[in-house]
Motif scaffolding. Sequence first.
Motif, PDB file in Angstrom:
ATOM      1  N   ARG A 106      91.549  12.407 -80.035  1.00 24.00           N
ATOM      2  CA  ARG A 106      91.736  13.742 -79.469  1.00 24.00           C
ATOM      3  C   ARG A 106      91.362  14.775 -80.526  1.00 24.00           C
ATOM      4  O   ARG A 106      91.261  14.459 -81.700  1.00 24.00           O
ATOM      5  CB  ARG A 106      93.201  13.993 -79.138  1.00 24.00           C
ATOM      6  N   TRP A 130      95.252   4.192 -83.955  1.00 23.40           N
ATOM      7  CA  TRP A 130      95.678   4.498 -82.588  1.00 23.40           C
ATOM      8  C   TRP A 130      95.672   3.233 -81.735  1.00 23.40           C
ATOM      9  O   TRP A 130      96.631   2.961 -81.007  1.00 23.40           O
ATOM     10  CB  TRP A 130      94.775   5.556 -81.942  1.00 23.40           C
ATOM     11  N   ARG A 134      98.903   1.831 -79.937  1.00 22.12           N
ATOM     12  CA  ARG A 134      98.954   1.851 -78.470  1.00 22.12           C
ATOM     13  C   ARG A 134      99.271   0.457 -77.929  1.00 22.12           C
ATOM     14  O   ARG A 134     100.076   0.301 -77.014  1.00 22.12           O
ATOM     15  CB  ARG A 134      97.620   2.371 -77.928  1.00 22.12           C
ATOM     16  N   THR A 335     106.996  17.675 -69.547  1.00 19.90           N
ATOM     17  CA  THR A 335     106.084  17.326 -68.447  1.00 19.90           C
ATOM     18  C   THR A 335     106.846  16.980 -67.171  1.00 19.90           C
ATOM     19  O   THR A 335     106.557  17.522 -66.103  1.00 19.90           O
ATOM     20  CB  THR A 335     105.232  16.102 -68.840  1.00 19.90           C
ATOM     21  N   ARG A 402      88.789  15.340 -75.928  1.00 17.88           N
ATOM     22  CA  ARG A 402      88.388  14.156 -76.688  1.00 17.88           C
ATOM     23  C   ARG A 402      87.492  14.621 -77.821  1.00 17.88           C
ATOM     24  O   ARG A 402      86.715  15.569 -77.663  1.00 17.88           O
ATOM     25  CB  ARG A 402      87.579  13.167 -75.816  1.00 17.88           C
ATOM     26  N   GLY A 466      95.532  12.147 -67.049  1.00 12.56           N
ATOM     27  CA  GLY A 466      94.389  11.922 -67.921  1.00 12.56           C
ATOM     28  C   GLY A 466      93.515  10.811 -67.381  1.00 12.56           C
ATOM     29  O   GLY A 466      93.620  10.415 -66.211  1.00 12.56           O
ATOM     30  N   SER A 467      92.674  10.289 -68.250  1.00  9.75           N
ATOM     31  CA  SER A 467      91.684   9.330 -67.783  1.00  9.75           C
ATOM     32  C   SER A 467      91.343   8.329 -68.868  1.00  9.75           C
ATOM     33  O   SER A 467      91.268   8.671 -70.054  1.00  9.75           O
ATOM     34  CB  SER A 467      90.434  10.123 -67.388  1.00  9.75           C
ATOM     35  N   ARG A 470      92.844   6.159 -72.975  1.00  5.26           N
ATOM     36  CA  ARG A 470      93.708   7.059 -73.733  1.00  5.26           C
ATOM     37  C   ARG A 470      94.565   7.903 -72.787  1.00  5.26           C
ATOM     38  O   ARG A 470      95.053   8.982 -73.140  1.00  5.26           O
ATOM     39  CB  ARG A 470      92.844   7.924 -74.652  1.00  5.26           C
ATOM     40  N   CYS A 472      97.815   8.792 -70.146  1.00  8.55           N
ATOM     41  CA  CYS A 472      99.249   8.863 -70.444  1.00  8.55           C
ATOM     42  C   CYS A 472      99.851   7.461 -70.471  1.00  8.55           C
ATOM     43  O   CYS A 472      99.702   6.706 -69.517  1.00  8.55           O
ATOM     44  CB  CYS A 472      99.934   9.700 -69.380  1.00  8.55           C
TER      45      CYS A 472
HETATM   46  C1  HEM Z   1     104.861  14.063 -65.130  1.00  6.04           C
HETATM   47  C2  HEM Z   1     104.907  13.602 -66.334  1.00  6.04           C
HETATM   48  C3  HEM Z   1     103.764  13.411 -67.263  1.00  6.04           C
HETATM   49  C4  HEM Z   1     102.490  13.897 -67.203  1.00  6.04           C
HETATM   50  C5  HEM Z   1     101.888  14.794 -66.122  1.00  6.04           C
HETATM   51  C6  HEM Z   1     101.797  13.405 -68.364  1.00  6.04           C
HETATM   52  C7  HEM Z   1     100.467  13.671 -68.642  1.00  6.04           C
HETATM   53  C8  HEM Z   1      99.814  13.226 -69.762  1.00  6.04           C
HETATM   54  C9  HEM Z   1      98.429  13.504 -70.056  1.00  6.04           C
HETATM   55  C10 HEM Z   1      97.479  14.337 -69.192  1.00  6.04           C
HETATM   56  C11 HEM Z   1      98.143  12.904 -71.237  1.00  6.04           C
HETATM   57  C12 HEM Z   1      96.793  12.933 -71.940  1.00  6.04           C
HETATM   58  C13 HEM Z   1      95.963  11.828 -71.318  1.00  6.04           C
HETATM   59  C14 HEM Z   1      94.509  11.838 -71.689  1.00  6.04           C
HETATM   60  O1  HEM Z   1      94.149  12.442 -72.704  1.00  6.04           O
HETATM   61  O2  HEM Z   1      93.713  11.210 -70.960  1.00  6.04           O
HETATM   62  C15 HEM Z   1      99.328  12.218 -71.686  1.00  6.04           C
HETATM   63  C16 HEM Z   1      99.402  11.467 -72.854  1.00  6.04           C
HETATM   64  C17 HEM Z   1     100.540  10.810 -73.251  1.00  6.04           C
HETATM   65  N1  HEM Z   1     101.745  10.733 -72.570  1.00  6.04           N
HETATM   66 FE1  HEM Z   1     102.165  11.589 -70.777  1.00  6.04          FE
HETATM   67  N2  HEM Z   1     102.647  12.650 -69.108  1.00  6.04           N
HETATM   68  C18 HEM Z   1     103.859  12.607 -68.474  1.00  6.04           C
HETATM   69  C19 HEM Z   1     104.994  11.943 -68.886  1.00  6.04           C
HETATM   70  C20 HEM Z   1     105.087  11.139 -69.981  1.00  6.04           C
HETATM   71  C21 HEM Z   1     106.247  10.383 -70.372  1.00  6.04           C
HETATM   72  C22 HEM Z   1     107.562  10.365 -69.613  1.00  6.04           C
HETATM   73  C23 HEM Z   1     105.940   9.746 -71.527  1.00  6.04           C
HETATM   74  C24 HEM Z   1     106.752   8.831 -72.397  1.00  6.04           C
HETATM   75  C25 HEM Z   1     107.967   8.618 -72.377  1.00  6.04           C
HETATM   76  C26 HEM Z   1     104.583  10.089 -71.862  1.00  6.04           C
HETATM   77  C27 HEM Z   1     103.922   9.639 -72.967  1.00  6.04           C
HETATM   78  C28 HEM Z   1     102.621   9.969 -73.308  1.00  6.04           C
HETATM   79  C29 HEM Z   1     101.959   9.534 -74.526  1.00  6.04           C
HETATM   80  C30 HEM Z   1     102.568   8.672 -75.634  1.00  6.04           C
HETATM   81  C31 HEM Z   1     100.661  10.052 -74.491  1.00  6.04           C
HETATM   82  C32 HEM Z   1      99.571   9.840 -75.543  1.00  6.04           C
HETATM   83  C33 HEM Z   1      98.811   8.577 -75.213  1.00  6.04           C
HETATM   84  C34 HEM Z   1      97.734   8.222 -76.226  1.00  6.04           C
HETATM   85  O3  HEM Z   1      97.151   9.101 -76.871  1.00  6.04           O
HETATM   86  O4  HEM Z   1      97.471   7.023 -76.351  1.00  6.04           O
HETATM   87  N3  HEM Z   1     104.095  10.939 -70.908  1.00  6.04           N
HETATM   88  N4  HEM Z   1     100.342  12.421 -70.783  1.00  6.04           N
END
Ligand code: HEM
Length: 653
Positions: A106, A130, A134, A335, A402, A466-467, A470, A472
């Motif tokens: 990112r 990462w 992951r 979120t 990204r 996301g997509s 990487r 969520c």
């Molecule tokens: C409605 C709730 C949520 C939404 C809309 C959301 C949305 C997102 C989005 C858009 C990303 C970036 C994805 C990308 O770049 O393609 C992301 C990353 C991430 N989310 Fe969520 N999220 C939510 C809830 C959560 C929850 C509850 C957790 C953990 C307990 C979480 C953990 C993470 C983590 C760790 C990343 C980073 C992943 C990586 O870089 O490998 N998210 N999320």
Amino acid sequence: MLESLWVWTLATGLISIIVYLLGTWTHDHFSKKNVPHLKPVPFLGNMGPLALRIASFPEILVDWYNRLKGHKYGGVYEFLNPVILLRDPELIKMVTVKDFEHFLDRGVPISEEDEPLIGKGLFSRRGQRWKDMRSTLSPAFTSSKMKNMFVLIKECGKQLTDFLEKCIKDKNMTIEGCKIEREGNILAVEMKDLFTRYTNDVIATSAFGISCDSLSHPGNEFYVLGRDVTDFSGIRAMKLLGLVLSPKLMKLLRIKLLPNSVANFFRSLVHSTMSTREEKGIVRPDMIHLLMQAKKGTLQGDDNVTNNSKNTKPKWDDDDITAQVVLFFLAGFDTVSTLLCFASQLLVMHPDIQSRLQDEIDQTLKEDEGKLTYEAVHGMKYLDMVVSETLRLYPSAVRIDRRCVKTYTLAAEPHCTLKPGDTVNIPIYALHHDPDYFPDPEKFDPERFSDENKGSIKACTYLPFGSGPRNCIGIIKQPEGCEMFIGELTLPASRQFESKVDLDGLGVVGPQAPDLLLPEEVSFVKQHQELLEDVWDACEGSRDGATAVIALMTMPRCSSRVLRRGDRERGGIPLCHRVYYAATILLCRRGGSGSRFALMEAKIALVQLLSRFNLKVVPKTAIQIKISKSSFNMTIDGGFWLGLEQRVKSETQ
Ligand code: HEM
């Protein structure tokens, strides 16, 4: 006199030129490359309306997106940073899924040296670190773990609704610390405050084994600091801006995003939890347990499958662990509560939808004798449609980005070659509001996600989570019938398949051609014929093929032994893995419904709330949703005030 006037004019002119040059020195980046772009203004680039608080970030994204109409991508300037905005869903898929190895990172401007508790979190981590992290954390979000966590989350939902009911019934009860007011038999509640307390308690219990009741104990340290960490207004917004504009200057000035008090709280919390568990031999299947194993280097990762990377993953230090704690707060706290706020606001504005949803909830609970089960939440289709449509209209993350790590040429006219360090943006909010993909986009219409309609949603136009690999982590879902999750695996280029060969293989090498399969695979295919066909149907037309990273999920019987044998014999990955790989792509593209942590958390709260209360308008309710221009996070001016009226029929719990 005349002479000094000259000197004065010359100096002013010179300073103006220097200031102008400083404020525009990157602003010819796109014109030099002949890339379609928006005209920037000095220093602000295309961020002027946001910086001056004339427009909110979602509005800015829509504006950029519309002004670049007719182009598959275009250039914008976030202050002095040139950034490519991807408009075309095909390009988005290539960058985030197919050619993911070129866009592993990112564009987070925070390094692990400067700000360890943010920089070491999974969200900010880069490259191989990462990938390792992951694959270590992913097993914590699979459906078997979800089922264990379901009970804990349900308890938080019950705690929330019991508290609200008590507030209504017990008129002598004093309500302190929470934004709840009595108006006769109705409670006026600021839903953001309510739901952040709920999401806090969920993260505390399901990830770290700490029981919190942030409504009855509104000042508990966990909640107060959790809120602090996730508050990106005021000074912290300025610091964030500073980091985007000049990370080097911020480093020089030793300005940090997280205050030491907060960082130390989390550090000591994690340490004490780990030492208590160590001393008392407590094993709990949660995040902290996995993190403890990772720290010792004893965590069984996916190396026993076919990981071509090193056999021993780097051990984690204390800050690695604490950084994940902070990240789960950052990622999950705001979120999910934002999603719940918009969902409840939309339900109040559409009473017919609210009552249809309540009918579904009542019916489901009746069938299960009043008990809320994991399967029941999973099976509520209308609930899923309402939540999906809320996330379309108001995606908690309005855009993702990204960072290019390997030189890459975008497959669109005019050709543009991206160099390592260049950033691309994916404007989720703008895609979700594009009438070409979602007719009458401002209308709240859960029918878009009905079984009949959701199949026609174009790939990579609906991306609330996301997509690609990487995306969520809270959304990972195992395909049905898959009992064991092994992990995520990165394939080196030499092992990648040509897309047609791979997915065509799925169709050709079906059960009709058993001689091409290993015996284990034949039985797998027979058993999962339906899943196979679904995946095959859904991938038709896209033929994503193998991307660099797959989520490798497998049946217990398709053990590493089978995988290796398959590898040797055909120089490829066995069919079952390809199926799961395809299913994963499908989920990345579609979202879909199911046992995903983030959605499960939101759905449980809605079910518990709507089964016991009617959501109503009170004088403070914002009848129209107008996204705040002054806040960093998506919220509405004046807050999310709603009325809660107890339903007559409350035996469902
Ligand atoms: C409605 C709730 C949520 C939404 C809309 C959301 C949305 C997102 C989005 C858009 C990303 C970036 C994805 C990308 O770049 O393609 C992301 C990353 C991430 N989310 Fe969520 N999220 C939510 C809830 C959560 C929850 C509850 C957790 C953990 C307990 C979480 C953990 C993470 C983590 C760790 C990343 C980073 C992943 C990586 O870089 O490998 N998210 N999320």
